[in-house]
Design a protein around this motif. Structure first.
Motif, PDB file in Angstrom:
ATOM      1  N   SER A 139      -1.050 -15.008  -0.461  1.00  0.00           N
ATOM      2  CA  SER A 139      -2.273 -14.364  -0.947  1.00  0.00           C
ATOM      3  C   SER A 139      -2.688 -13.168  -0.105  1.00  0.00           C
ATOM      4  N   PHE A 140      -2.603 -13.274   1.227  1.00  0.00           N
ATOM      5  CA  PHE A 140      -3.022 -12.153   2.066  1.00  0.00           C
ATOM      6  C   PHE A 140      -1.987 -11.029   2.061  1.00  0.00           C
ATOM      7  N   GLU A 141      -0.729 -11.390   1.927  1.00  0.00           N
ATOM      8  CA  GLU A 141       0.304 -10.358   1.835  1.00  0.00           C
ATOM      9  C   GLU A 141       0.113  -9.519   0.574  1.00  0.00           C
ATOM     10  N   ILE A 142      -0.244 -10.166  -0.509  1.00  0.00           N
ATOM     11  CA  ILE A 142      -0.495  -9.427  -1.753  1.00  0.00           C
ATOM     12  C   ILE A 142      -1.744  -8.570  -1.600  1.00  0.00           C
ATOM     13  N   PHE A 143      -2.774  -9.091  -0.923  1.00  0.00           N
ATOM     14  CA  PHE A 143      -3.975  -8.288  -0.656  1.00  0.00           C
ATOM     15  C   PHE A 143      -3.607  -6.993   0.067  1.00  0.00           C
ATOM     16  N   THR A 144      -2.840  -7.118   1.152  1.00  0.00           N
ATOM     17  CA  THR A 144      -2.479  -5.948   1.956  1.00  0.00           C
ATOM     18  C   THR A 144      -1.584  -4.996   1.180  1.00  0.00           C
ATOM     19  N   SER A 145      -0.632  -5.526   0.440  1.00  0.00           N
ATOM     20  CA  SER A 145       0.276  -4.686  -0.336  1.00  0.00           C
ATOM     21  C   SER A 145      -0.474  -3.898  -1.401  1.00  0.00           C
ATOM     22  N   LEU A 146      -1.415  -4.554  -2.071  1.00  0.00           N
ATOM     23  CA  LEU A 146      -2.182  -3.884  -3.117  1.00  0.00           C
ATOM     24  C   LEU A 146      -3.109  -2.829  -2.523  1.00  0.00           C
ATOM     25  N   SER A 147      -3.651  -3.118  -1.355  1.00  0.00           N
ATOM     26  CA  SER A 147      -4.495  -2.127  -0.682  1.00  0.00           C
ATOM     27  C   SER A 147      -3.672  -0.904  -0.296  1.00  0.00           C
ATOM     28  N   ASP A 148      -2.451  -1.129   0.183  1.00  0.00           N
ATOM     29  CA  ASP A 148      -1.581  -0.025   0.593  1.00  0.00           C
ATOM     30  C   ASP A 148      -1.086   0.788  -0.595  1.00  0.00           C
ATOM     31  N   THR A 149      -0.652   0.109  -1.630  1.00  0.00           N
ATOM     32  CA  THR A 149       0.017   0.809  -2.728  1.00  0.00           C
ATOM     33  C   THR A 149      -0.939   1.400  -3.737  1.00  0.00           C
ATOM     34  N   GLN A 150      -2.076   0.745  -3.958  1.00  0.00           N
ATOM     35  CA  GLN A 150      -2.995   1.189  -5.003  1.00  0.00           C
ATOM     36  C   GLN A 150      -4.381   1.556  -4.493  1.00  0.00           C
ATOM     37  N   ARG A 151      -4.638   1.285  -3.196  1.00  0.00           N
ATOM     38  CA  ARG A 151      -5.953   1.545  -2.608  1.00  0.00           C
ATOM     39  C   ARG A 151      -7.037   0.727  -3.309  1.00  0.00           C
ATOM     40  N   ILE A 152      -6.685  -0.480  -3.691  1.00  0.00           N
ATOM     41  CA  ILE A 152      -7.623  -1.399  -4.316  1.00  0.00           C
ATOM     42  C   ILE A 152      -7.666  -2.668  -3.476  1.00  0.00           C
ATOM     43  N   ASN A 153      -8.876  -3.129  -3.190  1.00  0.00           N
ATOM     44  CA  ASN A 153      -9.048  -4.294  -2.334  1.00  0.00           C
ATOM     45  C   ASN A 153      -9.608  -5.455  -3.147  1.00  0.00           C
ATOM     46  N   ILE A 154      -8.811  -6.490  -3.282  1.00  0.00           N
ATOM     47  CA  ILE A 154      -9.206  -7.634  -4.098  1.00  0.00           C
ATOM     48  C   ILE A 154      -9.586  -8.814  -3.207  1.00  0.00           C
ATOM     49  N   LEU A 155     -10.307  -9.758  -3.763  1.00  0.00           N
ATOM     50  CA  LEU A 155     -10.495 -11.021  -3.069  1.00  0.00           C
ATOM     51  C   LEU A 155      -9.139 -11.723  -2.983  1.00  0.00           C
ATOM     52  N   SER A 159      -5.350 -13.165  -5.862  1.00  0.00           N
ATOM     53  CA  SER A 159      -3.929 -12.810  -5.855  1.00  0.00           C
ATOM     54  C   SER A 159      -3.087 -13.748  -6.698  1.00  0.00           C
ATOM     55  N   CYS A 160      -3.603 -14.937  -6.998  1.00  0.00           N
ATOM     56  CA  CYS A 160      -2.808 -15.891  -7.790  1.00  0.00           C
ATOM     57  C   CYS A 160      -2.475 -15.324  -9.165  1.00  0.00           C
ATOM     58  N   THR A 161      -3.371 -14.518  -9.742  1.00  0.00           N
ATOM     59  CA  THR A 161      -3.083 -13.962 -11.069  1.00  0.00           C
ATOM     60  C   THR A 161      -1.972 -12.925 -11.001  1.00  0.00           C
ATOM     61  N   ILE A 162      -1.772 -12.303  -9.832  1.00  0.00           N
ATOM     62  CA  ILE A 162      -0.716 -11.309  -9.667  1.00  0.00           C
ATOM     63  C   ILE A 162       0.631 -11.993  -9.425  1.00  0.00           C
ATOM     64  N   SER A 163       0.609 -13.121  -8.753  1.00  0.00           N
ATOM     65  CA  SER A 163       1.853 -13.852  -8.470  1.00  0.00           C
ATOM     66  C   SER A 163       2.386 -14.613  -9.672  1.00  0.00           C
ATOM     67  N   TYR A 199      -6.611  -7.795   5.841  1.00  0.00           N
ATOM     68  CA  TYR A 199      -5.500  -6.846   5.925  1.00  0.00           C
ATOM     69  C   TYR A 199      -4.506  -7.257   7.007  1.00  0.00           C
ATOM     70  N   ILE A 200      -5.006  -7.633   8.180  1.00  0.00           N
ATOM     71  CA  ILE A 200      -4.132  -8.019   9.288  1.00  0.00           C
ATOM     72  C   ILE A 200      -3.361  -9.293   8.952  1.00  0.00           C
ATOM     73  N   LYS A 201      -4.013 -10.228   8.293  1.00  0.00           N
ATOM     74  CA  LYS A 201      -3.306 -11.448   7.894  1.00  0.00           C
ATOM     75  C   LYS A 201      -2.136 -11.112   6.973  1.00  0.00           C
ATOM     76  N   GLY A 202      -2.305 -10.128   6.121  1.00  0.00           N
ATOM     77  CA  GLY A 202      -1.224  -9.717   5.230  1.00  0.00           C
ATOM     78  C   GLY A 202      -0.086  -9.070   5.968  1.00  0.00           C
ATOM     79  N   LEU A 203      -0.390  -8.371   7.045  1.00  0.00           N
ATOM     80  CA  LEU A 203       0.656  -7.702   7.816  1.00  0.00           C
ATOM     81  C   LEU A 203       1.521  -8.682   8.590  1.00  0.00           C
ATOM     82  N   THR A 204       1.029  -9.882   8.841  1.00  0.00           N
ATOM     83  CA  THR A 204       1.795 -10.816   9.656  1.00  0.00           C
ATOM     84  C   THR A 204       2.911 -11.498   8.880  1.00  0.00           C
TER      85      THR A 204
END
Length: 214
Positions: A139-155, A159-163, A199-204
């Motif tokens: 879930s946090f990896e998807i948060f960080t990826s979406l923030s990086d790629t689309q500049r959108i920050n989700i709860l 992320s479950c709907t994206i997976s 964001y940091i949790k997603g980077l790990t």
């Protein structure tokens, strides 16, 4: 990034499709879109708003171009109205999949959840085509990826709907590539103090192998 969007929004996210293939090491069949809104949960959905969003992105919906909408299992009045509107617009070619995390629904199976939901929202009976419960490890990896790629920050819980589109193919024919997957998410507040922590949790996570900062 500022989550400054108006009402209901539909956004293609091709970079996120590539990221999902990297995270889960699976091929993603079809095109991926993000569906989000800043409307209050009590707001009624205008059907024309939905058709205009789809038309603006040239999304065709027919027997050879089915569309799958993924909503969180935490259904509120707004999501309830959205589902009813979508099913009335596209009764034969739109499919509704509810998505959640196994850790939250430990004692429930997919059918139990749908039955309980329809007791609370009786108008959803026979309108839910499936329920997908996954683990929350990405879930946090998807948060960080979406923030990086689309500049959108989700709860992160969104992320479950994206997976789900890449994890559970039992809902559709994987030999059909004219699929559209539309994932409903909730955005975090613009000034949320949780952003850096998320964001940091997603980077790990080990699969976070590319970041786009634009």
């Amino acid at each position: 990034m500022n989550n400054n969007f108006n009402q209901i929004n539909l956004l293609p996210i091709p970079w996120m499709k590539q990221k999902l293939e990297s995270i889960y090491e699976k091929k993603f069949c079809g095109d991926l879109f993000l569906f989000f809104s800043n409307l209050r949960s009590s707001t009624k959905v205008n059907p024309k708003t939905i058709t205009d969003l789809l038309d603006n992105l040239n999304i065709v919906i027919d027997n050879t171009h089915p569309i799958y909408f993924y909503f969180p299992t935490e259904v509120n009045d707004f999501i309830n109205d959205l589902i009813i509107t979508l099913k009335s617009l596209f009764p034969n070619n739109a499919y509704i999949i509810l998505c959640g995390f196994k850790e939250i629904y430990i004692s429930s199976n997919n059918m139990d959840y749908i039955a309980n939901l329809c007791d609370f929202y009786p108008h959803l009976r026979n309108k839910i085509d499936g329920c997908c419960l996954i683990d929350s490890s990405k879930s946090f990896e998807i948060f960080t990826s979406l923030s990086d790629t689309q500049r959108i920050n989700i709860l992160p819980n969104s992320s479950c709907t994206i997976s789900c589109p890449i994890l559970d193919y039992k809902f559709y024919n994987i030999n059909i590539c004219n699929l559209n997957h539309v994932c409903f998410v909730e955005l975090i507040e613009d000034k949320s103090s949780n952003f850096t922590n998320y964001y940091i949790k997603g980077l790990t996570n080990k699969n976070n192998n590319f970041n786009f900062n634009f």
